[in-house]
Design an enzyme around this catalytic site. Structure first.
Site, PDB file in Angstrom:
ATOM      1  N   CYS A   1      41.042  55.943  37.206  1.00 51.89           N
ATOM      2  CA  CYS A   1      41.439  56.935  38.318  1.00 51.89           C
ATOM      3  C   CYS A   1      42.665  56.240  39.131  1.00 51.89           C
ATOM      4  O   CYS A   1      42.238  54.792  39.450  1.00 51.89           O
ATOM      5  CB  CYS A   1      40.242  57.510  39.098  1.00 51.89           C
ATOM      6  SG  CYS A   1      40.901  58.759  40.086  1.00 51.89           S
TER       7      CYS A   1
ATOM      8  N   HIS B   1      38.055  65.718  34.555  1.00 52.61           N
ATOM      9  CA  HIS B   1      38.317  64.637  35.574  1.00 52.61           C
ATOM     10  C   HIS B   1      39.378  65.314  36.524  1.00 52.61           C
ATOM     11  O   HIS B   1      39.184  64.996  37.535  1.00 52.61           O
ATOM     12  CB  HIS B   1      38.905  63.421  34.773  1.00 52.61           C
ATOM     13  CG  HIS B   1      39.494  62.401  35.724  1.00 52.61           C
ATOM     14  ND1 HIS B   1      38.749  61.033  35.811  1.00 52.61           N
ATOM     15  CD2 HIS B   1      40.102  62.282  36.694  1.00 52.61           C
ATOM     16  CE1 HIS B   1      39.300  60.351  36.630  1.00 52.61           C
ATOM     17  NE2 HIS B   1      40.240  61.038  36.990  1.00 52.61           N
ATOM     18  N   GLU B   2      40.450  65.697  35.810  1.00 52.91           N
ATOM     19  CA  GLU B   2      41.476  66.248  36.863  1.00 52.91           C
ATOM     20  C   GLU B   2      41.084  67.380  37.703  1.00 52.91           C
ATOM     21  O   GLU B   2      41.398  67.398  38.958  1.00 52.91           O
ATOM     22  CB  GLU B   2      42.822  66.576  35.970  1.00 52.91           C
ATOM     23  CG  GLU B   2      44.095  66.223  36.673  1.00 52.91           C
ATOM     24  CD  GLU B   2      44.167  64.796  36.989  1.00 52.91           C
ATOM     25  OE1 GLU B   2      43.945  64.635  38.371  1.00 52.91           O
ATOM     26  OE2 GLU B   2      44.197  63.829  36.180  1.00 52.91           O
TER      27      GLU B   2
ATOM     28  N   HIS C   1      39.140  66.846  40.907  1.00 52.32           N
ATOM     29  CA  HIS C   1      39.920  66.350  42.001  1.00 52.32           C
ATOM     30  C   HIS C   1      40.167  67.549  43.015  1.00 52.32           C
ATOM     31  O   HIS C   1      40.476  67.333  44.351  1.00 52.32           O
ATOM     32  CB  HIS C   1      41.265  65.440  41.780  1.00 52.32           C
ATOM     33  CG  HIS C   1      41.153  64.258  41.279  1.00 52.32           C
ATOM     34  ND1 HIS C   1      40.581  63.259  42.150  1.00 52.32           N
ATOM     35  CD2 HIS C   1      41.624  63.638  40.206  1.00 52.32           C
ATOM     36  CE1 HIS C   1      40.674  62.084  41.693  1.00 52.32           C
ATOM     37  NE2 HIS C   1      41.153  62.347  40.103  1.00 52.32           N
TER      38      HIS C   1
END
Ligand code: ZN
Length: 185
Positions: free
Chosen positions: A103, A145-146, A149
């Protein structure tokens, strides 16, 4: 280019649920400038994805792009540029699959994360149009994953086996994982 500073783990913005974007705001010059800055930052940092909270803008916007000609990911994993606004995620295949993740907000580390194999994402694109995409395998991990955020989560939170966290140099030395099967976002 107007690449911005990427904030790192420990910064409170990374732990907030980001605000939804007002669809009326998407066409504004300010918002389009934000998209451009996100793109520039992603390129400068060498990531395949970036989310607005990573540049300290707490809005539900993320960009993902795996260029087909990239040296690292080759043609094995590729996707065009996706601009994802106000996403809603639904699991399509809950079979867990693992990849080594990295990351931009947690520099220098890799960690092994298991996530659902296939997800559906409903979102608005950069023109404010409603879109839907189903992503599987490696791309499923990249998108999850994105999107994490945007909801105050970092991949570190998803690591179930903490023996599978490594510094990059040691990862390169002691893991036989192919570079294209780990990711940086
Ligand atoms: Zn990240």
């Amino acid at each position: 280019m107007a690449a911005r500073t990427v904030i790192r783990m420990g910064h409170p913005t990374l732990r907030k649920v980001a605000s939804k974007v007002d669809p009326a705001e998407i066409a504004s010059p300010e918002f389009q400038e934000l998209l451009k800055d996100l793109f520039d930052t992603m390129k400068v940092e060498g990531g395949i994805g970036i989310a607005a909270p990573q540049i300290n803008i707490s809005k539900q916007v993320t960009l993902i792009e795996l260029p087909a000609n990239s040296e690292r990911y080759g043609t094995l994993h590729s996707c065009p540029l996706y601009i994802i606004i106000n996403p809603e995620i639904k699991i399509i295949d809950s079979t867990f699959q693992g990849f080594w993740e990295g990351c931009l907000s947690v520099p220098g580390l890799r960690g092994y994360v298991e996530r659902p194999k296939s997800v559906q994402i409903d979102y608005l694109n950069e023109f404010g149009e409603k879109k839907q995409i189903i992503v599987s395998d490696f791309l499923s991990t990249v998108f999850q994953h994105e999107l994490d955020h945007l909801f105050g989560k970092i991949y570190i939170d998803r690591i179930t086996d903490t023996t599978k966290i490594s510094y990059l140099e040691e990862f390169a030395e002691f893991n036989a994982i192919k570079k294209e099967d780990s990711l940086d976002e």
